[in-house]
Design a protein around this motif. Sequence first.
Motif, PDB file in Angstrom:
ATOM      1  N   SER A  68     -44.256  23.528  59.548  1.00 31.37           N
ATOM      2  CA  SER A  68     -44.097  23.636  58.092  1.00 31.37           C
ATOM      3  C   SER A  68     -44.608  24.987  57.592  1.00 31.37           C
ATOM      4  CB  SER A  68     -44.829  22.500  57.380  1.00 31.37           C
ATOM      5  OG  SER A  68     -46.227  22.560  57.603  1.00 31.37           O
ATOM      6  N   PHE A  69     -45.651  25.506  58.221  1.00 32.79           N
ATOM      7  CA  PHE A  69     -46.151  26.840  57.859  1.00 32.79           C
ATOM      8  C   PHE A  69     -45.090  27.914  58.165  1.00 32.79           C
ATOM      9  CE2 PHE A  69     -48.044  30.646  59.934  1.00 32.79           C
ATOM     10  CZ  PHE A  69     -48.404  31.335  58.775  1.00 32.79           C
ATOM     11  N   PHE A  70     -44.496  27.853  59.348  1.00 31.15           N
ATOM     12  CA  PHE A  70     -43.472  28.834  59.719  1.00 31.15           C
ATOM     13  C   PHE A  70     -42.231  28.719  58.836  1.00 31.15           C
ATOM     14  CE2 PHE A  70     -45.786  29.194  63.825  1.00 31.15           C
ATOM     15  CZ  PHE A  70     -45.922  30.574  63.830  1.00 31.15           C
ATOM     16  N   VAL A  71     -41.859  27.487  58.476  1.00 32.11           N
ATOM     17  CA  VAL A  71     -40.715  27.298  57.584  1.00 32.11           C
ATOM     18  C   VAL A  71     -41.008  27.940  56.233  1.00 32.11           C
ATOM     19  CG1 VAL A  71     -39.398  25.574  56.272  1.00 32.11           C
ATOM     20  CG2 VAL A  71     -39.853  25.209  58.705  1.00 32.11           C
ATOM     21  N   ALA A  72     -42.208  27.703  55.700  1.00 35.26           N
ATOM     22  CA  ALA A  72     -42.592  28.308  54.412  1.00 35.26           C
ATOM     23  C   ALA A  72     -42.575  29.834  54.497  1.00 35.26           C
ATOM     24  CB  ALA A  72     -43.980  27.814  54.000  1.00 35.26           C
ATOM     25  N   ALA A  73     -43.070  30.363  55.617  1.00 32.89           N
ATOM     26  CA  ALA A  73     -43.118  31.822  55.797  1.00 32.89           C
ATOM     27  C   ALA A  73     -41.719  32.423  55.851  1.00 32.89           C
ATOM     28  CB  ALA A  73     -43.895  32.163  57.068  1.00 32.89           C
ATOM     29  N   VAL A  74     -40.811  31.790  56.580  1.00 29.27           N
ATOM     30  CA  VAL A  74     -39.434  32.294  56.696  1.00 29.27           C
ATOM     31  C   VAL A  74     -38.737  32.257  55.339  1.00 29.27           C
ATOM     32  CG1 VAL A  74     -37.147  31.789  57.667  1.00 29.27           C
ATOM     33  CG2 VAL A  74     -39.176  31.736  59.134  1.00 29.27           C
ATOM     34  N   ILE A  75     -38.885  31.145  54.621  1.00 37.45           N
ATOM     35  CA  ILE A  75     -38.258  31.029  53.294  1.00 37.45           C
ATOM     36  C   ILE A  75     -38.820  32.084  52.338  1.00 37.45           C
ATOM     37  CG2 ILE A  75     -38.061  29.550  51.251  1.00 37.45           C
ATOM     38  CD1 ILE A  75     -38.054  27.151  53.190  1.00 37.45           C
ATOM     39  N   ALA A  76     -40.142  32.267  52.395  1.00 37.08           N
ATOM     40  CA  ALA A  76     -40.801  33.209  51.484  1.00 37.08           C
ATOM     41  C   ALA A  76     -40.375  34.651  51.740  1.00 37.08           C
ATOM     42  CB  ALA A  76     -42.318  33.080  51.626  1.00 37.08           C
ATOM     43  N   MET A  77     -40.111  34.985  52.990  1.00 37.00           N
ATOM     44  CA  MET A  77     -39.817  36.381  53.330  1.00 37.00           C
ATOM     45  C   MET A  77     -38.328  36.710  53.350  1.00 37.00           C
ATOM     46  SD  MET A  77     -42.593  37.416  56.247  1.00 37.00           S
ATOM     47  CE  MET A  77     -42.029  39.117  56.195  1.00 37.00           C
ATOM     48  N   PHE A  78     -37.488  35.742  53.712  1.00 38.52           N
ATOM     49  CA  PHE A  78     -36.088  36.080  54.002  1.00 38.52           C
ATOM     50  C   PHE A  78     -35.067  35.438  53.072  1.00 38.52           C
ATOM     51  CE2 PHE A  78     -38.372  36.431  58.110  1.00 38.52           C
ATOM     52  CZ  PHE A  78     -38.204  37.793  58.307  1.00 38.52           C
ATOM     53  N   THR A  79     -35.505  34.860  51.974  1.00 35.16           N
ATOM     54  CA  THR A  79     -34.544  34.363  50.983  1.00 35.16           C
ATOM     55  C   THR A  79     -34.671  35.208  49.720  1.00 35.16           C
ATOM     56  OG1 THR A  79     -36.115  32.741  50.092  1.00 35.16           O
ATOM     57  CG2 THR A  79     -34.680  32.003  51.873  1.00 35.16           C
ATOM     58  N   PRO A  80     -33.602  35.358  48.961  1.00 36.84           N
ATOM     59  CA  PRO A  80     -33.632  36.259  47.791  1.00 36.84           C
ATOM     60  C   PRO A  80     -34.435  35.714  46.615  1.00 36.84           C
ATOM     61  CG  PRO A  80     -31.511  35.149  47.958  1.00 36.84           C
ATOM     62  CD  PRO A  80     -32.252  34.821  49.207  1.00 36.84           C
ATOM     63  N   TYR A  81     -34.802  34.446  46.671  1.00 35.23           N
ATOM     64  CA  TYR A  81     -35.482  33.837  45.529  1.00 35.23           C
ATOM     65  C   TYR A  81     -36.984  34.116  45.517  1.00 35.23           C
ATOM     66  CZ  TYR A  81     -31.084  31.278  45.632  1.00 35.23           C
ATOM     67  OH  TYR A  81     -29.764  30.962  45.663  1.00 35.23           O
ATOM     68  N   PHE A  82     -37.532  34.425  46.684  1.00 40.77           N
ATOM     69  CA  PHE A  82     -38.979  34.643  46.782  1.00 40.77           C
ATOM     70  C   PHE A  82     -39.231  36.004  47.428  1.00 40.77           C
ATOM     71  CE2 PHE A  82     -37.985  30.133  47.358  1.00 40.77           C
ATOM     72  CZ  PHE A  82     -38.557  29.620  46.206  1.00 40.77           C
ATOM     73  N   SER A  83     -40.210  36.704  46.913  1.00 35.92           N
ATOM     74  CA  SER A  83     -40.433  38.078  47.389  1.00 35.92           C
ATOM     75  C   SER A  83     -41.824  38.206  48.011  1.00 35.92           C
ATOM     76  CB  SER A  83     -40.302  39.053  46.219  1.00 35.92           C
ATOM     77  OG  SER A  83     -41.157  38.677  45.160  1.00 35.92           O
ATOM     78  N   LEU A  84     -41.922  37.834  49.247  1.00 34.13           N
ATOM     79  CA  LEU A  84     -43.200  37.931  49.952  1.00 34.13           C
ATOM     80  C   LEU A  84     -43.052  38.954  51.075  1.00 34.13           C
ATOM     81  CD1 LEU A  84     -45.990  36.444  49.777  1.00 34.13           C
ATOM     82  CD2 LEU A  84     -45.250  35.134  51.766  1.00 34.13           C
ATOM     83  N   ASN A  85     -43.801  40.060  50.979  1.00 32.11           N
ATOM     84  CA  ASN A  85     -43.727  41.054  52.047  1.00 32.11           C
ATOM     85  C   ASN A  85     -44.692  40.694  53.171  1.00 32.11           C
ATOM     86  OD1 ASN A  85     -46.353  41.949  51.265  1.00 32.11           O
ATOM     87  ND2 ASN A  85     -45.431  43.271  49.700  1.00 32.11           N
ATOM     88  N   LEU A  86     -44.647  41.483  54.231  1.00 32.43           N
ATOM     89  CA  LEU A  86     -45.446  41.188  55.424  1.00 32.43           C
ATOM     90  C   LEU A  86     -46.943  41.223  55.123  1.00 32.43           C
ATOM     91  CD1 LEU A  86     -45.039  40.514  58.396  1.00 32.43           C
ATOM     92  CD2 LEU A  86     -45.213  42.951  58.930  1.00 32.43           C
ATOM     93  N   THR A  87     -47.367  42.156  54.294  1.00 41.69           N
ATOM     94  CA  THR A  87     -48.792  42.263  53.950  1.00 41.69           C
ATOM     95  C   THR A  87     -49.269  41.019  53.204  1.00 41.69           C
ATOM     96  OG1 THR A  87     -48.630  44.670  53.789  1.00 41.69           O
ATOM     97  CG2 THR A  87     -50.517  43.632  52.714  1.00 41.69           C
ATOM     98  N   SER A  88     -48.455  40.575  52.239  1.00 36.39           N
ATOM     99  CA  SER A  88     -48.822  39.377  51.473  1.00 36.39           C
ATOM    100  C   SER A  88     -48.818  38.133  52.363  1.00 36.39           C
ATOM    101  CB  SER A  88     -47.866  39.185  50.303  1.00 36.39           C
ATOM    102  OG  SER A  88     -47.975  40.250  49.388  1.00 36.39           O
TER     103      SER A  88
END
Length: 503
Positions: free
Chosen positions: A31-51
């Motif tokens: 579930s952590f990896f799923v959240a990370a992938v969605i946060a980084m690679f979908t256009p709706y959420f903007s989470l960079n590698l540092t964040s």
Amino acid sequence: MEISLALLPIVVIFLLLFVLKQSSVTAGIISFFVAAVIAMFTPYFSLNLTSLFDATAEGFLLTVIVAYVLLFGIWLFHLMNEAGLIQTIAVHISESTSDPARQALILVIAFSPLVESVTGFGIAVIVIAPILIALGFPLFKAAVLSLVSLTAVPWGALSTGSVIGANLTGISIHSLGAGTALMSIPVFFYFTMITVFIVGGWKELRKKWFEIIAVSVALIGAIWFFSQFVSVELAGVFASLAALSVEMLFVRFAEKKQKKNDVVAVSETNVKDSLFKALSPYLLLTTMLFLSRLIPMVREWLNTHGIIELKKYAFELPILYSPGFFLLLTCLFAIVLFKLNVSLIRKSFIATIKQWVPVNVSMFGFVAMAQVMAYSGMTNLLAETGANKFGSAFVILSPMIGAVGGFLTGSNTGSNAMFIKLQVQTANLLNLSPELVAYSQNASAGHVTMASPSRVLLAAQVSNIRHEEISLLKMMVKIAGFALLLIIVEMLVISLFSQISHK
């Protein structure tokens, strides 16, 4: 679409646990990896590698706070178990009366919270079920009662779940602990009543109504008082001792056992001595924690020495003030007092690590998932959606959310890690009391863990009724479901009174 994506990490947990029958460790990490992938690679959420790194680091550091306490809490249990001390304590308590209802009250309502408060994660089931069976309770009843004995889960493992909740929300740990105690008042009465009912039906309920009230009041009063004014970590321990003292008074004065000769008296003296010695690690732990929280000079010194601090993440772990340090001292005390040999020490520590590692890995997964969701804006989106969709009806939904987390993970800590930040954020958007919603989350998550499939499986295994696991699960869902209903009703009543007072 973005709402569905924000919900996906939580949906994945459901699928992994209930459809694919995976462990909580697997569910937490995936579930952590799923959240990370969605946060980084979908256009709706903007989470960079540092964040992403910062969110994961915060999740790890929050887990460290709890892991430090759990390591030595679980080790203390295994040390005492290897030395035969848990059995000495529990058997002495249970054999103090021949009345089955009183035996159940002593073990389920009074003694189990002590075990769960120091160790946590359902270990009380392993202790209570075999003793009830040895006393002649039917296997199924023993399993049910051992699960009902998980009454003090919000204060389990020296309140690690509440500590996580306080850290994630910024709500005072004393406020969260005391508020959860108040929210749990009807639930504690209910669990005490259901314990007597399971043993003796309506007849025993009518016969022991005053005893039920007295023991419940002692448990509730002590948990609230120590959570509010002394130490949330100690609240479950002192509540257990208070309830045990009240119940033993009923045993002594109601049954009026006669001492027939001096030989019996000497024997009882020896038993009391052995009981005191067996309890001494708990008494030492309680005394050290009590003094460290109440004496200002001691508290200040412990809070200013041996500090691990990371200012970037607002992280601070006072090594010497944490309950983990006092648990370590207690473990060393038990080793010396009971003269445990190297083989037993090694065996107990290996058993501890085997239990400690998966618990912390799964907890890290859930906490890190929650942090990634918060950093990326998923939590805020879900909170806004919940506020718009449910409005004031969220007071009913809030306990249900906490209960779902407790049911899924079998852990008040895991449920708080997943949902408490979301709940509080939604409450703020709806102008509801964030503290009240946090109390509801903490209470419902804790009290429903007894019906968690992982806990039910544990009780079925210990009680040797694996073939009745589904029946046991259905029974516990009913018992825990009514406890949840009580919390929902309480939330509705508080909400109505709040609305009336503001008019």
